[in-house]
Design an enzyme around this catalytic site. Structure first.
Site, PDB file in Angstrom:
ATOM      1  CB  THR A   1       3.656 -29.973  -5.679  1.00  0.00           C
ATOM      2  OG1 THR A   1       3.173 -29.022  -4.712  1.00  0.00           O
ATOM      3  CG2 THR A   1       5.097 -29.613  -6.018  1.00  0.00           C
TER       4      THR A   1
ATOM      5  CG  PHE B   1       7.733 -33.222  -7.185  1.00  0.00           C
ATOM      6  CD1 PHE B   1       8.566 -32.774  -6.169  1.00  0.00           C
ATOM      7  CD2 PHE B   1       6.376 -33.361  -6.919  1.00  0.00           C
ATOM      8  CE1 PHE B   1       8.064 -32.454  -4.929  1.00  0.00           C
ATOM      9  CE2 PHE B   1       5.860 -33.040  -5.674  1.00  0.00           C
ATOM     10  CZ  PHE B   1       6.705 -32.585  -4.673  1.00  0.00           C
TER      11      PHE B   1
END
Length: 365
Positions: free
Chosen positions: A266, A268
Site C-alpha cells: 500500500t 501512503f
C-alpha cells in the site's frame, strides 16, 4: 572448554561495551547539533518547521549508500530504521511533532506513520480519512498519513477526492509491504467459529480463505485493528490483521502471510500545510481535467513526452461536481522545480480546463 569460551566472549563483550559508549557519545553530540539547528531556525523565524522531508530523504539515501560501500553486515532496511529513529528522537528536541493517521491504533496506517516518522512523534488516530485532513488543516496535527492506493485493490477514492478538495500539500510518500496474518486467542484453526476482517483484507486474502476457511462465517468490520480487538474479546474467533495489531492485542498467529499476492503493498501520502524542496529523487502529483473536445487528452499528455518527463501513474475519477465529467490524477518523476517538469507543467496549465499541483516530495526509498 567453558573457560576458553568465557575468555573469548569476555573480550568481545568488553569491546562491545566500549563501542556502545562511543555510540552514545556520538548520539549525544548529534542531538546537541540538532538543538543548535533548532536555535538557528528560531532566530530566522522557522522554528515551526523543524521537519524537512527532502533533508531526511537525502540523509537516509546517503546512509544506505555508505552502508553498501562499507560492506556492512546489516541489511539496508535495518540501517534505515536505525537512523530513522535517531533522526526522530533528535527532531523531537527541536519540536515534538503530532501526526494524524487513519485509526484506530494497530492499523497499517499507523505502521506507515511510524515507518516514516519514527516513534518520537505523538500519533493521533482518526476515525476517517476526512478527519485526518481536518486535523492537519486545523493545526491539531502537524502532518497526516493517508492511504492512496493498494497494489491489489487500486486507488483509495476518498483520499483522491479529499486531495482535490483541500488546500493541503503532499510532502512525502510511504510504501508499506502488507502482510496479513490470521490472529486468534485460540491455538488451532479448528477451534474458531467466525472470522473478523476489514472488507479490503477479505478481498486481498480471498483465495487463501476459500482454500483453508471456506465454511467459516466472515464478519466485515471497520478496520483490521477493530477485527483484532474483537478477536481478543472472543476466544472462539479469529481476525485478519497485521503484526502491529497482533502485538497490541496479544494475539497468536494461526497462519502468517495469507495475502493472495505476495507483493501486496500500500502506498501512503504524507500531507502537510507546506511542501517539500527538491531532494534529488522526487515525484510530483497533480490532478487536472481536459476540455471537452477531440484530442484534448492527448493535448494534456503531450508536453510530458516532449520534455522527457516520465509519467508513473494516470488515474481517472469522476469529477465531484459534474455528471459524466472526469478528472485525472497524474504522478510524474521529478520535482516541480526541475526544469523539464516545470516546463511541462507550464504548458499543461495553458491546455487543461483545471489543474492543481498536489505536491512534490521525495520518492519513497
Amino acid at each position: 572448554m567453558n573457560s576458553i569460551l568465557h575468555t573469548e566472549l569476555s573480550g568481545l563483550r568488553t569491546e562491545i561495551d566500549g563501542i556502545d559508549r562511543q555510540m552514545l557519545e556520538l548520539l549525544s553530540r548529534r542531538a546537541r547539533c540538532a538543538q543548535e539547528v533548532g536555535k538557528i531556525k528560531s532566530r530566522y523565524g522557522e522554528a515551526g518547521f523543524p521537519y524537512r522531508p527532502e533533508r531526511e530523504a537525502q540523509v537516509l539515501r546517503r546512509i544506505a549508500e555508505l552502508n553498501t560501500a562499507l560492506g556492512g553486515p546489516l541489511q539496508e532496511d535495518a540501517v534505515r530504521q536505525i537512523f530513522r529513529e535517531v533522526m526522530s528522537a533528535c527532531l523531537a528536541l527541536e519540536l515534538p511533532l503530532k501526526v494524524a493517521y487513519l485509526g484506530p491504533a494497530g492499523t497499517f496506517s499507523e505502521s506507515a506513520s511510524r515507518r516514516h516518522f519514527g516513534s518520537a512523534p505523538t500519533f493521533l488516530p482518526q476515525a476517517s480519512i476526512d478527519e485526518v485532513f481536518r486535523a492537519v488543516e486545523s493545526h491539531h496535527a502537524d502532518y497526516g498519513v493517508v492511504p492512496v492506493e493498494n497494489s491489489s485493490e487500486g486507488a483509495v477514492g476518498s483520499t483522491l477526492d479529499l486531495l482535490l478538495a483541500h488546500p493541503l500539500q503532499v510532502c512525502g510518500e510511504v510504501q508499506l509491504r502488507i502482510h496479513h496474518h490470521l490472529l486468534s486467542r485460540a491455538t488451532e484453526i479448528g477451534a474458531v467459529h467466525r472470522l473478523y476482517s476489514h472488507a479490503q483484507s477479505l478481498a486481498q486474502c480471498h483465495e487463501w480463505l476459500n482454500g483453508n476457511l471456506a465454511r467459516l462465517p466472515r464478519v466485515p468490520v471497520a478496520s483490521n485493528a477493530e477485527a483484532a480487538r474483537m478477536a481478543a474479546e472472543d476466544p472462539q474467533s479469529c481476525a485478519i490483521a497485521g503484526e502491529a495489531a497482533a502485538e497490541l492485542y496479544g494475539l497468536g498467529k494461526l497462519a502468517t502471510n495469507i495475502e493472495d499476492n505476495p507483493g501486496n503493498s500500500t502506498r501512503f501520502f504524507v500531507i502537510a500545510r507546506h511542501g517539500a524542496s527538491p531532494s534529488g529523487q522526487d515525484k510530483t502529483s497533480l490532478v487536472c481535467s481536459a476540455p471537452n473536445r477531440p484530442g484534448a487528452m492527448f493535448g494534456l499528455l503531450e508536453p510530458f513526452a516532449r520534455h522527457g518527463v516520465d509519467m508513473s501513474r494516470l488515474q481517472s475519477r469522476p469529477a465531484p461536481d459534474g455528471m459524466w465529467e472526469y478528472v485525472f490524477y497524474i504522478d510524474l518523476i521529478g520535482h516541480r522545480d526541475d526544469v523539464p517538469v516545470a516546463a511541462a507543467l507550464a504548458e499543461l496549465g495553458e491546455r487543461a480546463a483545471f489543474l492543481k499541483i498536489l505536491g512534490s516530495y521525495p520518492a519513497a526509498g
